[in-house]
Design a protein around this motif. Structure first.
Motif, PDB file in Angstrom:
ATOM      1  N   ASP A  50       0.846  -1.187   0.000  1.00 30.44           N
ATOM      2  CA  ASP A  50       0.000   0.000   0.000  1.00 30.44           C
ATOM      3  C   ASP A  50       0.889   1.248   0.000  1.00 30.44           C
ATOM      4  OD1 ASP A  50      -2.061   1.783   0.288  1.00 30.44           O
ATOM      5  OD2 ASP A  50      -2.444   1.330   2.392  1.00 30.44           O
ATOM      6  N   PRO A  51       0.686   2.158  -0.947  1.00 34.70           N
ATOM      7  CA  PRO A  51       1.538   3.347  -0.999  1.00 34.70           C
ATOM      8  C   PRO A  51       1.406   4.234   0.246  1.00 34.70           C
ATOM      9  CG  PRO A  51      -0.156   3.439  -2.704  1.00 34.70           C
ATOM     10  CD  PRO A  51      -0.246   2.107  -2.058  1.00 34.70           C
ATOM     11  N   VAL A  52       0.250   4.238   0.871  1.00 34.29           N
ATOM     12  CA  VAL A  52       0.068   5.034   2.084  1.00 34.29           C
ATOM     13  C   VAL A  52       0.918   4.453   3.204  1.00 34.29           C
ATOM     14  CG1 VAL A  52      -1.605   5.762   3.830  1.00 34.29           C
ATOM     15  CG2 VAL A  52      -2.229   5.804   1.419  1.00 34.29           C
ATOM     16  N   ARG A  86       5.857   4.522   6.588  1.00 35.50           N
ATOM     17  CA  ARG A  86       7.121   3.905   6.978  1.00 35.50           C
ATOM     18  C   ARG A  86       8.297   4.831   6.665  1.00 35.50           C
ATOM     19  NH1 ARG A  86       4.508  -0.813   5.168  1.00 35.50           N
ATOM     20  NH2 ARG A  86       5.394  -0.609   3.095  1.00 35.50           N
ATOM     21  N   ASP A  87       8.265   5.456   5.485  1.00 37.50           N
ATOM     22  CA  ASP A  87       9.340   6.375   5.101  1.00 37.50           C
ATOM     23  C   ASP A  87       9.419   7.567   6.057  1.00 37.50           C
ATOM     24  OD1 ASP A  87       9.925   4.728   2.986  1.00 37.50           O
ATOM     25  OD2 ASP A  87       8.942   5.981   1.475  1.00 37.50           O
ATOM     26  N   GLN A 125      12.999   8.997  12.799  1.00 43.29           N
ATOM     27  CA  GLN A 125      13.927   8.249  13.638  1.00 43.29           C
ATOM     28  C   GLN A 125      15.371   8.634  13.317  1.00 43.29           C
ATOM     29  OE1 GLN A 125      13.474   4.040  13.392  1.00 43.29           O
ATOM     30  NE2 GLN A 125      14.858   3.644  15.083  1.00 43.29           N
ATOM     31  N   ALA A 126      15.692   8.802  12.053  1.00 49.80           N
ATOM     32  CA  ALA A 126      17.046   9.189  11.662  1.00 49.80           C
ATOM     33  C   ALA A 126      17.369  10.595  12.172  1.00 49.80           C
ATOM     34  CB  ALA A 126      17.194   9.129  10.143  1.00 49.80           C
TER      35      ALA A 126
END
Length: 121
Positions: free
Chosen positions: A21-23, A28-29, A35-36
Motif C-alpha cells: 500500500d503506498p500510504v 514507513r518512510d 527516527q534518523a
C-alpha cells in the motif's frame, strides 16, 4: 487474454517498491526519517543548558496561569460527571486530559526555573 492481463498486473506490482500500500509505505518512510533525525544528535555529548531565570512577575503570571488552567480542568470534570451525552462526555474527557497535561508542564516549568535572588553571588 485474461492470463496476459494477469501477468501484466503482477509485473506492475512487482515493479513497485515494496509492492504494498503506498500510504503504508509513505508512513514507513516518514517514520524512518523522524527516527534518523532523532538519532543524529544522540551519540554526541550533551551540553547541559541552564534553565532560564525568571522574574517575580513571571512567577506570578505562571501561578495565575496554573490556577486558571486548574479551574478549566475542574469545569471539564464537572461537565464530564454531569452529562449523559456520550459525545459531550468524550469532549470533556479530552479537554480534561489536555488541561492536566498543561498543568503538569507549567508546574515543571515553575520548579525547573530558579528564582531570581536579590544578591549577586
Amino acid at each position: 487474454m485474461r492470463a496476459a492481463l494477469l501477468i501484466v498486473a503482477c509485473a506492475a506490482l512487482a515493479a513497485c517498491e515494496g509492492g504494498g500500500d503506498p500510504v503504508q509505505q509513505a508512513l514507513r518512510d516518514a517514520s524512518a526519517e523522524r527516527q534518523a533525525a532523532a538519532y543524529q544528535g544522540y551519540d554526541q555529548t550533551s551540553t547541559k543548558v541552564a534553565p532560564p531565570v525568571t522574574s517575580d512577575a513571571e512567577e506570578a503570571a505562571l501561578d495565575v496561569l496554573i490556577a486558571e488552567t486548574r479551574r478549566a480542568a475542574e469545569a471539564s470534570e464537572r461537565l464530564r460527571d454531569s452529562t449523559t451525552d456520550p459525545a459531550l462526555r468524550e469532549i470533556a474527557e479530552t479537554q480534561l486530559a489536555e488541561h492536566q497535561a498543561s498543568i503538569t508542564a507549567l508546574e515543571s516549568r515553575r520548579s525547573a526555573a530558579p528564582a531570581v535572588s536579590a544578591s549577586a553571588d
